[in-house]
Design a protein around this motif. Sequence first.
Motif, PDB file in Angstrom:
ATOM      1  N   VAL A   1       0.836  -1.193   0.000  1.00  0.00           N
ATOM      2  CA  VAL A   1       0.000   0.000   0.000  1.00  0.00           C
ATOM      3  C   VAL A   1       0.874   1.246   0.000  1.00  0.00           C
ATOM      4  O   VAL A   1       0.602   2.219  -0.720  1.00  0.00           O
ATOM      5  CB  VAL A   1      -0.958  -0.011   1.212  1.00  0.00           C
ATOM      6  N   VAL A   2       1.969   1.214   0.767  1.00  0.00           N
ATOM      7  CA  VAL A   2       2.865   2.369   0.834  1.00  0.00           C
ATOM      8  C   VAL A   2       3.510   2.622  -0.524  1.00  0.00           C
ATOM      9  O   VAL A   2       3.608   3.770  -0.969  1.00  0.00           O
ATOM     10  CB  VAL A   2       3.932   2.155   1.928  1.00  0.00           C
ATOM     11  N   SER A   3       3.934   1.562  -1.201  1.00  0.00           N
ATOM     12  CA  SER A   3       4.552   1.754  -2.510  1.00  0.00           C
ATOM     13  C   SER A   3       3.534   2.257  -3.540  1.00  0.00           C
ATOM     14  O   SER A   3       3.862   3.080  -4.396  1.00  0.00           O
ATOM     15  CB  SER A   3       5.206   0.461  -2.999  1.00  0.00           C
TER      16      SER A   3
ATOM     17  N   THR B   1       3.889   5.778  -5.421  1.00  0.00           N
ATOM     18  CA  THR B   1       3.841   5.890  -6.879  1.00  0.00           C
ATOM     19  C   THR B   1       2.797   6.910  -7.311  1.00  0.00           C
ATOM     20  O   THR B   1       3.052   7.726  -8.197  1.00  0.00           O
ATOM     21  CB  THR B   1       3.526   4.516  -7.502  1.00  0.00           C
ATOM     22  N   VAL B   2       1.645   6.886  -6.688  1.00  0.00           N
ATOM     23  CA  VAL B   2       0.612   7.878  -7.005  1.00  0.00           C
ATOM     24  C   VAL B   2       1.118   9.281  -6.694  1.00  0.00           C
ATOM     25  O   VAL B   2       0.927  10.216  -7.473  1.00  0.00           O
ATOM     26  CB  VAL B   2      -0.697   7.565  -6.240  1.00  0.00           C
TER      27      VAL B   2
ATOM     28  N   ILE C   1       6.886   7.688 -15.880  1.00  0.00           N
ATOM     29  CA  ILE C   1       7.006   6.273 -15.516  1.00  0.00           C
ATOM     30  C   ILE C   1       8.475   5.861 -15.512  1.00  0.00           C
ATOM     31  O   ILE C   1       8.928   5.135 -14.624  1.00  0.00           O
ATOM     32  CB  ILE C   1       6.191   5.395 -16.493  1.00  0.00           C
ATOM     33  N   ALA C   2       9.243   6.337 -16.499  1.00  0.00           N
ATOM     34  CA  ALA C   2      10.661   5.996 -16.564  1.00  0.00           C
ATOM     35  C   ALA C   2      11.405   6.527 -15.339  1.00  0.00           C
ATOM     36  O   ALA C   2      12.289   5.847 -14.798  1.00  0.00           O
ATOM     37  CB  ALA C   2      11.277   6.560 -17.839  1.00  0.00           C
ATOM     38  N   GLU C   3      11.070   7.715 -14.887  1.00  0.00           N
ATOM     39  CA  GLU C   3      11.720   8.278 -13.700  1.00  0.00           C
ATOM     40  C   GLU C   3      11.352   7.503 -12.442  1.00  0.00           C
ATOM     41  O   GLU C   3      12.190   7.327 -11.548  1.00  0.00           O
ATOM     42  CB  GLU C   3      11.350   9.750 -13.535  1.00  0.00           C
ATOM     43  N   ILE C   4      10.135   7.013 -12.375  1.00  0.00           N
ATOM     44  CA  ILE C   4       9.720   6.202 -11.229  1.00  0.00           C
ATOM     45  C   ILE C   4      10.499   4.886 -11.213  1.00  0.00           C
ATOM     46  O   ILE C   4      11.008   4.470 -10.179  1.00  0.00           O
ATOM     47  CB  ILE C   4       8.199   5.959 -11.251  1.00  0.00           C
ATOM     48  N   PHE C   5      10.624   4.240 -12.378  1.00  0.00           N
ATOM     49  CA  PHE C   5      11.395   3.003 -12.448  1.00  0.00           C
ATOM     50  C   PHE C   5      12.860   3.248 -12.114  1.00  0.00           C
ATOM     51  O   PHE C   5      13.495   2.437 -11.435  1.00  0.00           O
ATOM     52  CB  PHE C   5      11.275   2.353 -13.831  1.00  0.00           C
TER      53      PHE C   5
END
Length: 55
Positions: free
Chosen positions: A2-4, A8-9, A18-22
Amino acid sequence: MVVSALGTVGMLEAGFSIAEIFLSLGVLNAVIVGILFMLLPEFLQRFAVWLRFKH
């Protein structure tokens, strides 16, 4: 989990792609692996031996 999902949100709402999140997750994973190998060096040695004799 849930925390992840909330993280992400939050990153998406802050304007991250999305690339920066990965990329940030990959860097965080590498940092955690480095810390674990410093705390438990025998696992690093086992991994090195496993890589050496894998083939």
